[in-house]
Structures are given as C-alpha cells and as structure tokens.
Scaffold this motif. Sequence first.
Motif, PDB file in Angstrom:
ATOM      1  N   ARG A 453       0.706  -0.923  -0.256  1.00  0.00           N
ATOM      2  CA  ARG A 453       0.029  -0.508   0.023  1.00  0.00           C
ATOM      3  C   ARG A 453       0.537   1.154   0.201  1.00  0.00           C
ATOM      4  N   PHE A 454       1.921   1.315   1.329  1.00  0.00           N
ATOM      5  CA  PHE A 454       3.067   2.503   0.781  1.00  0.00           C
ATOM      6  C   PHE A 454       3.518   2.653  -0.345  1.00  0.00           C
ATOM      7  N   ARG A 455       4.059   1.533  -1.331  1.00  0.00           N
ATOM      8  CA  ARG A 455       4.199   1.698  -3.029  1.00  0.00           C
ATOM      9  C   ARG A 455       3.165   2.667  -3.610  1.00  0.00           C
ATOM     10  N   THR A 456       2.551   1.753  -3.466  1.00  0.00           N
ATOM     11  CA  THR A 456       1.046   2.738  -4.213  1.00  0.00           C
ATOM     12  C   THR A 456       1.252   3.985  -4.268  1.00  0.00           C
ATOM     13  N   GLU A 532       3.495   1.058 -13.744  1.00  0.00           N
ATOM     14  CA  GLU A 532       3.372   0.235 -13.013  1.00  0.00           C
ATOM     15  C   GLU A 532       1.800   0.481 -12.459  1.00  0.00           C
ATOM     16  N   LEU A 533       1.034   1.359 -11.971  1.00  0.00           N
ATOM     17  CA  LEU A 533       0.466   2.195 -11.621  1.00  0.00           C
ATOM     18  C   LEU A 533      -1.127   1.040 -12.724  1.00  0.00           C
ATOM     19  N   LEU A 534      -1.481   1.888 -13.685  1.00  0.00           N
ATOM     20  CA  LEU A 534      -2.061   1.200 -15.195  1.00  0.00           C
ATOM     21  C   LEU A 534      -1.946  -0.758 -14.788  1.00  0.00           C
ATOM     22  N   ASN A 535      -0.762  -0.967 -14.910  1.00  0.00           N
ATOM     23  CA  ASN A 535      -0.788  -2.606 -15.074  1.00  0.00           C
ATOM     24  C   ASN A 535      -1.336  -2.901 -13.571  1.00  0.00           C
ATOM     25  N   GLN A 536      -0.924  -2.697 -12.333  1.00  0.00           N
ATOM     26  CA  GLN A 536      -2.324  -2.808 -11.441  1.00  0.00           C
ATOM     27  C   GLN A 536      -3.217  -3.039 -11.740  1.00  0.00           C
ATOM     28  N   LEU A 537      -4.495  -2.229 -12.043  1.00  0.00           N
ATOM     29  CA  LEU A 537      -5.287  -1.742 -12.500  1.00  0.00           C
ATOM     30  C   LEU A 537      -5.847  -3.005 -13.627  1.00  0.00           C
ATOM     31  N   ALA A 538      -4.983  -3.550 -14.390  1.00  0.00           N
ATOM     32  CA  ALA A 538      -5.315  -4.482 -15.262  1.00  0.00           C
ATOM     33  C   ALA A 538      -5.114  -5.979 -14.742  1.00  0.00           C
ATOM     34  N   ARG A 539      -3.978  -5.690 -13.983  1.00  0.00           N
ATOM     35  CA  ARG A 539      -4.335  -7.354 -12.905  1.00  0.00           C
ATOM     36  C   ARG A 539      -5.693  -7.413 -12.040  1.00  0.00           C
ATOM     37  N   LYS A 540      -6.402  -5.909 -11.196  1.00  0.00           N
ATOM     38  CA  LYS A 540      -7.059  -6.135 -11.322  1.00  0.00           C
ATOM     39  C   LYS A 540      -9.011  -6.716 -12.179  1.00  0.00           C
ATOM     40  N   VAL A 541      -8.571  -6.011 -13.249  1.00  0.00           N
ATOM     41  CA  VAL A 541      -9.930  -6.322 -13.616  1.00  0.00           C
ATOM     42  C   VAL A 541      -9.891  -7.852 -14.328  1.00  0.00           C
ATOM     43  N   GLY A 542      -8.596  -8.256 -14.975  1.00  0.00           N
ATOM     44  CA  GLY A 542      -8.794  -9.610 -14.775  1.00  0.00           C
ATOM     45  C   GLY A 542      -7.776  -9.822 -16.483  1.00  0.00           C
ATOM     46  N   ILE A 543      -6.702  -8.747 -16.756  1.00  0.00           N
ATOM     47  CA  ILE A 543      -6.199  -8.524 -17.978  1.00  0.00           C
ATOM     48  C   ILE A 543      -5.161 -10.113 -17.808  1.00  0.00           C
ATOM     49  N   LYS A 544      -5.004 -11.038 -18.692  1.00  0.00           N
ATOM     50  CA  LYS A 544      -3.854 -11.168 -18.617  1.00  0.00           C
ATOM     51  C   LYS A 544      -2.928 -11.192 -18.797  1.00  0.00           C
ATOM     52  N   GLY A 612       1.443  -1.916 -21.666  1.00  0.00           N
ATOM     53  CA  GLY A 612       2.590  -1.848 -20.094  1.00  0.00           C
ATOM     54  C   GLY A 612       0.606  -2.654 -19.287  1.00  0.00           C
ATOM     55  N   LEU A 613       0.085  -3.100 -20.698  1.00  0.00           N
ATOM     56  CA  LEU A 613      -1.144  -3.212 -19.906  1.00  0.00           C
ATOM     57  C   LEU A 613      -0.436  -5.081 -19.438  1.00  0.00           C
ATOM     58  N   PHE A 614      -0.327  -5.271 -20.705  1.00  0.00           N
ATOM     59  CA  PHE A 614      -0.263  -6.941 -20.200  1.00  0.00           C
ATOM     60  C   PHE A 614       1.290  -7.512 -20.380  1.00  0.00           C
ATOM     61  N   ILE A 615       2.104  -6.563 -20.622  1.00  0.00           N
ATOM     62  CA  ILE A 615       3.634  -6.756 -19.838  1.00  0.00           C
ATOM     63  C   ILE A 615       4.335  -5.238 -19.078  1.00  0.00           C
ATOM     64  N   GLU A 616       3.882  -5.714 -17.082  1.00  0.00           N
ATOM     65  CA  GLU A 616       4.214  -4.758 -16.769  1.00  0.00           C
ATOM     66  C   GLU A 616       6.188  -4.340 -17.110  1.00  0.00           C
ATOM     67  N   ARG A 617       5.422  -2.134 -17.626  1.00  0.00           N
ATOM     68  CA  ARG A 617       6.418  -1.779 -17.247  1.00  0.00           C
ATOM     69  C   ARG A 617       7.127  -1.945 -18.762  1.00  0.00           C
ATOM     70  N   PHE A 618       6.503  -2.005 -19.613  1.00  0.00           N
ATOM     71  CA  PHE A 618       6.663  -2.875 -21.104  1.00  0.00           C
ATOM     72  C   PHE A 618       7.828  -1.596 -22.190  1.00  0.00           C
ATOM     73  N   TYR A 619       7.868  -0.156 -21.431  1.00  0.00           N
ATOM     74  CA  TYR A 619       8.388   1.056 -22.097  1.00  0.00           C
ATOM     75  C   TYR A 619       9.738   0.731 -21.610  1.00  0.00           C
ATOM     76  N   CYS A 620       9.780   0.553 -19.984  1.00  0.00           N
ATOM     77  CA  CYS A 620      11.272   0.824 -18.934  1.00  0.00           C
ATOM     78  C   CYS A 620      11.376  -0.421 -19.214  1.00  0.00           C
ATOM     79  N   ARG A 621      11.274  -1.399 -20.209  1.00  0.00           N
ATOM     80  CA  ARG A 621      12.377  -2.846 -19.854  1.00  0.00           C
ATOM     81  C   ARG A 621      13.045  -2.963 -21.026  1.00  0.00           C
TER      82      ARG A 621
END
Length: 735
Positions: A453-456, A532-544, A612-621
């Motif tokens: 929670r702190f990191r978010t 990262e925040l958008l990817n967290q939302l993606a995981r919560k809504v079930g995006i594989k 980045g919704l499918f591959i976390e931090r796609f651009y960073c990587r």
Amino acid sequence: MLFSHLALAERLPTFLKQIPPADIFPEANRYGPAEGNPMVARVYKDQEQLGFVFITTDIVNTRGYSSKPIDMMVALANDGTIKGAKLVEHHEPIVLIGIPIAKVDAFINHYIGLNFIKNPLKTGEAPADIISGATVTLMVINDSMQRAIRRVAQAYKVGTNAAVSDTSSATTIEQVERVIDEDAHKDKLMTWDELVAAKVVQELYLSVGEVNKLFEEFGGIEAAQHPEKGSVDDTFIRLYVAIVNQPAIGRSLLGDLGWENLKSRLKPEQSAMVILGDGRYSFKGSGYVRGGIFDRIEIIQNDDSFRFIDLNHNRLPSLVAKGAPRYKEISLFTTPEGIKFNPAEPWVLQLMIQRVLNVQDKAFVTKDLHYQFPDQFIKTVTPPAAPVANTNTNAVNTEASTQLVEEPKSELWKNIWMAKKGQIIVISIALVLLIGVFFFQNTLVSYPTFYKRFRTVFLLFSVVYIGWYAQAQLSVVNVFTFSDSLRTGFNWEYFLMDPLVFILWSATAVSILFWNRGAFCGWLCPFGSLQELLNQLARKVGIKQITLPYGVHTRLAALKYVIFMGLFGVSFYSLGLAEKLAEVEPFKTAIILKFIREWWFVLFAVALLVAGLFIERFYCRYMCPLGAALAIPAKLRVFDWLRRYKMCGDPCQRCANECPVQAIHPTGEIDANECIQCLNCQMLYHHNTKCPHLLQKNKIKNKMANAKAELEAKKQLEEKQLVFIRKENLKIDAN
C-alpha cells in the motif's frame, strides 16, 4: 547560445549562390551584388532591374519556436508586389518532425502576388489560415516577412520611380534616443494605484463578448461558429504589463531584495518587465514546456520582435507594491541577450488568442497592448553614429561572424529556488522517506500488506505531484545537455535553473552508487510509475499478463541501449537533432503536456501504456534510453542490498517467476541493470509461507522442535512414574 543580430548580417550572399534568380523571381536571369543597409540584392533581366531580393533575418530579428532564426528569401518587385518567397533555412522541430514541408510551402505561396505597400495587412493578419501545430513558426514567418518588406520598401523607396537607382538611395533615419532615467523618483516607493495612474503599469482587458467579436471579424466563419461560453461581460483576460528595470519602479514592485537581485543579473543591454494575467485565458499558454517558448505573447518594436523562452522567465508569487492584485499568473521576464529593444521607446505586446475548432484545427486572432514608457521616467540622449555598411560581398566581418552572446551568468536561479521552496521541501521529504525505505527495507518488507500500500501511494505521488504538477520528469535530453556542456563550457547556473530537476538528478546520481538505477526508475520516474499503476489496475480487472521467454526478454532489453547509444552519438553531431529524436520518450506527451498534443504523439504514448497493461513496464524494460543511460554508470555500484539464499535459482525459481520486470536470472542472480528496486523479491525472501527456503528451514525447525517437545514430554512422564514408584514404595515400607 544565441547569435547576436549582428552575427547574422551577411547571410544573403550565401543564399544567392545556392538559389538561381529565376527560382525566386520569375523572368530574372541575374543578381546584382549584395549591398546596402538593409542588405538586399537587386534582380535583373539582362540590364533591366526587376526588383530586390533579401533574407528576412538580415533585416528583422525574429526567432521561431526553436529560438533560432527562420530564414526566408523574399523577392520584391519595384512596385512592391511580392514575386517570390522561399523558406531557405530553419531549425523548427515542429516542421522537421510533425508538419509536412509541403504544407508550409503552400502557406508561404499565398504571399506571392500580394502588395503590402498598396494593401497592407492588419497587425497579426496572415494571407492564409495558420496551420494547426505550427502556429508559432508560421506566425514568425508572417510577421518577419511583413516587417522586412516594410523596411526594405522604406529604405529603397519601393513603389516609386526612385526604386530603380543606385544603392545610395537607401535611407537611414536617425533621431534623438529616449533612454530610462535611473535617477527619476529615486527615493520614492509607489503604490499600485500610483503606478497605474502614472501609466507605468498598463492594461489589456478583453471580455468574453469582445473576444467573440474579434473571432467574428478576423477568425473566419468556423471560428465565429464556436463562440466562447459564458456571459459577454465575463473576463476573458486581464493583462497588466510594466517595465521594471527603472530603480524606483523596480523597488516599488519587486521590493528591495527583488530589485537588488534583478539589478545584479541584468546586463546593460537587457530590460525586464513584469506581466500579470487573470481570467479564463492564460498568457503563458500550453506551449511553455521545459526548453520551450511562451508562444502566446510577442514583443514588437519597430521592425524587430522576439518571444520569451524559459531562461528569460521567473514566476513571482506576488508583487510588493501596496494594493497590487494577487493574480494566478505573475511573471518576471528579462529580454534575451542579443535582442535589440529599447524600453523607453514605444513597443507592442501582442497577445495571440487561440480557439479550438475540432481535434485537429484551431483559429487564431491577436490583440495588441501598445506600451509607452511615461516621460517622467525617461531622458533623451544623442545616439552614437552608426557604422558604415560593408557593401563588399567578398569581405568577411570576422568580428561580427564570430561574436556570440554568452550564456546568462546571473543569480536568477536563486530567485527560482525561493519561488519553488514549497515544492523543494515536498520533494526533499519524499527523498528522505525513500532513503528510509531502502535503509530499513528488511523491516518494511516483513509487513507485505502495508508495504504494498505504501508503494502504491508513493507511485501515485510520483505521477501526480512530481510529474503532472511539478513537471519534474527527467529525460535523456538532460543527459545530452550535460554531456554537451562538458564539451562546450560547463555552467552550474544553467542546471540550477530548474531546482526540482536538479535535486532529482543529484539524488539519482548518488543513489546509483547504492541501489543502481532502481531508485529513480522504480520510484521517482512519473511515467514508469504511471505504467506500474495501470498494470495494477489491469491485473485487478483480470487482464492476462504476458511473460516473454527469458532469452527473448534479454534480447529485447538490449534495444534500449541501442536507442540510447544512437541518440547519444547524434547529440555529438547535433544536439538539436538529438532532442527531436528523443521524442521516442513519451514523457513530454504523457507527463509534461498531459496528452494535450498532436494525435500521433498521443497515439504513440497511449500505445506504450496499452502494451504495459499486458507486460508490466513494457517501455521501461525495452525502449527507455534514459534507463539505459542510468544503467551504464550503475556498474560503479559499491553496495549490494538485496539478499539471496544459496538455493535461489537452483532449484528455487519463485523470485525469478514473480519479478515484475524479469530482472532475476534463471540461475538466481539479480540483474542490477534491469532491477527497479521494487523489493518484491525481498518480501518473498522474508515470507515464511511463500519462500521455499524458509518453508524448508521452518519445517526442519518445527521437526526439531517437535522432537524436542516429545523428548521433554517423555522425560516428564518418566519423572512422574519415578515419583509414583517412590510413593508406592514408601507406602509398602509403612505397612
């Protein structure tokens, strides 16, 4: 660095060699020599003089969005008709990147056949619609062409029989020069009302109704069909302007400390003005970004004009004068070095007003504030005689061609730091908090729910406060600028101009020695945090989620180093070109401009976020050149804070499988170049129910504890039995 106007004076001979006469002036077959003041070349058909050609930047000092000259070659017939116009050299990024040159050429072609001497355009009016996305560039072209033509026409008597004569017909009108009287009202401090009454402070006011009328008259039919909403009496903009480099005025508006600071950094040829804005329309506009230009205001005096860039700007929280309004926009501007501007002579602040018609198109009108410095603060002097113009086209003015305006060596950065002290405190607290996270990470990760929670929350802070609010997104362009300054002359004051960026860069440089690039990339980068925040939302809504094979991942990760090295190499050739190519970073679009930009930039940024919704931090990587730039010096890291067990990687793969950026080798080692210090592996390291090593260790400990407990219980039972036997024996003996 900016070249002075003098340093640009002999550009016409160069272009005469490059452009055939017929290409700029139909029917012409030869040029005369470049001569006169202002410099022109007469154009001939055999022995018949047809007119003149000239370069606009030889005559008027105008600069485009890039703060560099836009060279237009113009052909003017003897009667004043424009026979040709050509863009011969420019450094405008918007034209180089986003706007087809054919569109710019089509805009310029509208001037051909016009005669500004017989039928002058209104101030700010253009012969064709301004192309959306190239507003500043085309307005500079329009303005410089009109003013250069007027000056040539006046000097060479174009439109009269005297136009066809020797160059000696060029005329120069000299007059007594007005200058600021620094002793006027020397010891007097004036209130706001007194400054307004004395016309030191002058106002431009537009209501909603007045703006709608302007667009009806000059903005075109479509613009008139999109009126500004609200009551016609509502304030659209209220603008106050004041010259402040006169001591009494400066002290009255800025206070003693502010005046002394301004005086210490103003060079003799520089002026300063305060501009206040209120209402629904901002005079700063959205075009002002780091390294950008204030494209909604232009200062015009005689045949010269200029716009302010960020180095000329300092935001003021308020003015000292009693009764001064506390508007949301109060700015102190200093005129750029090398610009010809006399604040004691009349000048014009031209406000550009834009209206959005649809996603792609905008309409523009202008409104002028005519500023005349009050007589009570000026005196007159006789200017020195002007040097004789060099009419020898083969001669080289060595002093002029090499004269450069030095980088500003001022105390402006101190003023900026004071103005942003609130933001500096907030950023400093955040950095101290982050240092605490790393130093006490073993304790924090022992409470995984709290830590997540702190990191978010911290990532939200990075996006909203550091990025969208403070606009302190670091960029690979900063790396190029730093490298270029080491080669061309390092100046700390340039880097101190943006305190938040300076602090974040300093913190990032130090953190590399401790935690590689992860402290910035994993915590302080607004765009990385947004992914990262958008990817967290993606995981919560079930995006594989997609997990690339490790071999494919490592090869793709090398792409960002290729991008960085390519950009870095280009920066040695041309820093400006490298900055344009650095648009591979979506930071300006997504963070600085908040997606308010041309659709192709927005589409690129959104595409990266979608990936980045499918591959976390796609651009960073895989694509971030800034991440690559930070990873290279991270090889100097002298500490290793992340703990590992012997079984990590062989046989245990849990941390490697759950690392959000695949920064852990299958053999168990952490790749410091890819690690973002999210501490996910450290949470697993300390997790009693998830870490296989701890599960095995706890199993052995529990087994040993159980064996010990059984042995203790057996011992206690034997002792009880022994006590019982003794008691029985005592009973037998008693009987």
